[in-house]
Motif scaffolding. Structure first.
Motif, short mmCIF file in Angstrom:
data_model
loop_
_atom_site.label_atom_id
_atom_site.label_comp_id
_atom_site.label_asym_id
_atom_site.label_seq_id
_atom_site.Cartn_x
_atom_site.Cartn_y
_atom_site.Cartn_z
N ALA A 12 0.83 -1.21 0.00
CA ALA A 12 0.00 0.00 0.00
C ALA A 12 0.86 1.25 0.00
CB ALA A 12 -0.94 -0.01 1.21
N VAL A 13 1.94 1.22 0.75
CA VAL A 13 2.86 2.37 0.80
C VAL A 13 3.46 2.62 -0.57
CG1 VAL A 13 5.04 3.22 1.75
CG2 VAL A 13 3.36 2.14 3.25
N LYS A 14 3.87 1.56 -1.25
CA LYS A 14 4.45 1.70 -2.59
C LYS A 14 3.49 2.41 -3.54
CE LYS A 14 7.30 -2.46 -2.51
NZ LYS A 14 7.50 -3.78 -3.12
N ALA A 15 2.20 2.13 -3.37
CA ALA A 15 1.19 2.63 -4.30
C ALA A 15 0.56 3.96 -3.89
CB ALA A 15 0.10 1.58 -4.48
N ASP A 16 0.82 4.43 -2.68
CA ASP A 16 0.10 5.59 -2.16
C ASP A 16 1.05 6.69 -1.70
OD1 ASP A 16 -1.45 7.42 -0.75
OD2 ASP A 16 -2.69 5.88 0.19
N PRO A 17 1.20 7.74 -2.51
CA PRO A 17 2.09 8.84 -2.15
C PRO A 17 1.73 9.51 -0.82
CG PRO A 17 1.49 8.99 -4.46
CD PRO A 17 0.63 7.91 -3.85
N SER A 18 0.44 9.53 -0.47
CA SER A 18 0.07 10.16 0.80
C SER A 18 0.58 9.35 1.98
CB SER A 18 -1.44 10.38 0.89
OG SER A 18 -2.12 9.15 0.98
N LEU A 19 0.57 8.02 1.88
CA LEU A 19 1.15 7.18 2.93
C LEU A 19 2.66 7.40 3.00
CD1 LEU A 19 -0.60 3.68 2.73
CD2 LEU A 19 -0.63 5.30 4.62
N GLN A 20 3.29 7.54 1.87
CA GLN A 20 4.73 7.80 1.84
C GLN A 20 5.06 9.10 2.57
OE1 GLN A 20 6.01 7.59 -2.26
NE2 GLN A 20 5.01 5.61 -2.54
N GLU A 21 4.25 10.12 2.35
CA GLU A 21 4.47 11.41 3.01
C GLU A 21 4.28 11.28 4.52
OE1 GLU A 21 5.72 14.28 1.80
OE2 GLU A 21 6.01 13.09 -0.02
N LEU A 23 4.76 8.62 6.29
CA LEU A 23 5.91 7.88 6.82
C LEU A 23 7.15 8.76 6.90
CD1 LEU A 23 5.43 4.41 5.13
CD2 LEU A 23 5.01 5.04 7.51
N LYS A 24 7.33 9.63 5.92
CA LYS A 24 8.47 10.55 5.95
C LYS A 24 8.41 11.44 7.18
CE LYS A 24 9.14 10.90 0.98
NZ LYS A 24 9.11 11.82 -0.18
N ALA A 25 7.21 11.79 7.60
CA ALA A 25 7.05 12.69 8.74
C ALA A 25 7.07 11.94 10.08
CB ALA A 25 5.73 13.45 8.60
N SER A 26 7.02 10.62 10.04
CA SER A 26 6.98 9.86 11.29
C SER A 26 8.34 9.94 11.99
CB SER A 26 6.59 8.41 11.03
OG SER A 26 7.55 7.77 10.24
N LYS A 27 8.30 9.92 13.32
CA LYS A 27 9.50 10.10 14.12
C LYS A 27 10.08 8.79 14.64
CE LYS A 27 8.83 14.79 15.08
NZ LYS A 27 9.55 15.51 14.10
N ASN A 28 9.26 7.73 14.71
CA ASN A 28 9.76 6.46 15.24
C ASN A 28 8.84 5.33 14.78
OD1 ASN A 28 7.49 6.42 17.02
ND2 ASN A 28 8.61 7.69 18.47
N ALA A 64 9.62 4.91 0.63
CA ALA A 64 9.16 6.27 0.93
C ALA A 64 10.22 7.31 0.63
CB ALA A 64 8.73 6.36 2.38
N GLY A 65 10.79 7.21 -0.52
CA GLY A 65 11.70 8.24 -0.97
C GLY A 65 12.95 8.40 -0.12
N GLY A 66 13.38 7.36 0.55
CA GLY A 66 14.63 7.42 1.27
C GLY A 66 14.53 7.68 2.76
N SER A 70 14.87 4.94 8.03
CA SER A 70 15.36 5.53 9.28
C SER A 70 14.26 5.61 10.32
CB SER A 70 15.93 6.93 9.02
OG SER A 70 14.93 7.79 8.54
N CYS A 71 13.02 5.75 9.92
CA CYS A 71 11.95 5.87 10.92
C CYS A 71 11.66 4.53 11.59
CB CYS A 71 10.69 6.48 10.33
SG CYS A 71 9.69 5.38 9.34
N ILE A 72 11.88 3.41 10.91
CA ILE A 72 11.58 2.14 11.56
C ILE A 72 12.79 1.58 12.29
CG2 ILE A 72 9.72 1.56 10.01
CD1 ILE A 72 11.57 -0.50 8.71
#
Length: 77
Positions: A12-21, A23-28, A64-66, A70-72
């Motif tokens: 789902a993450v691969k297919a959904d740019p909003s999920l990627q965003e 995840l990029k903002a997640s801290k941990n 998620a674009g790199g 790091s978040c996981i």
């Protein structure tokens, strides 16, 4: 079952740019679990830890674009 849920979430993450965003903002890892659960997937930080070793760093970066790997990987204590 948890592994199937995690794989489905990764797809789902691969297919959904909003999920990627998100995840990029997640801290941990806990934040990633919340995002997964909000998206309808039943996963835990343990699921991510177990699966992380099965995924290459490049695969994680591509999700998620790199920034997702790091978040996981961060300590959630």
């Amino acid at each position: 079952m948890p592994e199937e849920q995690l794989k489905a979430f990764l797809e789902a993450v691969k297919a959904d740019p909003s999920l990627q965003e998100k995840l990029k903002a997640s801290k941990n890892a806990d934040a990633v679990v919340v995002i997964a659960k909000e998206s309808g997937f039943s996963v835990s930080t343990d699921d991510f830890s177990k699966t992380q070793s099965a995924l290459t760093e490049e695969e994680l970066e591509n999700l998620a674009g790199g920034n997702w790997s790091s978040c996981i990987c961060q300590d959630t204590a």
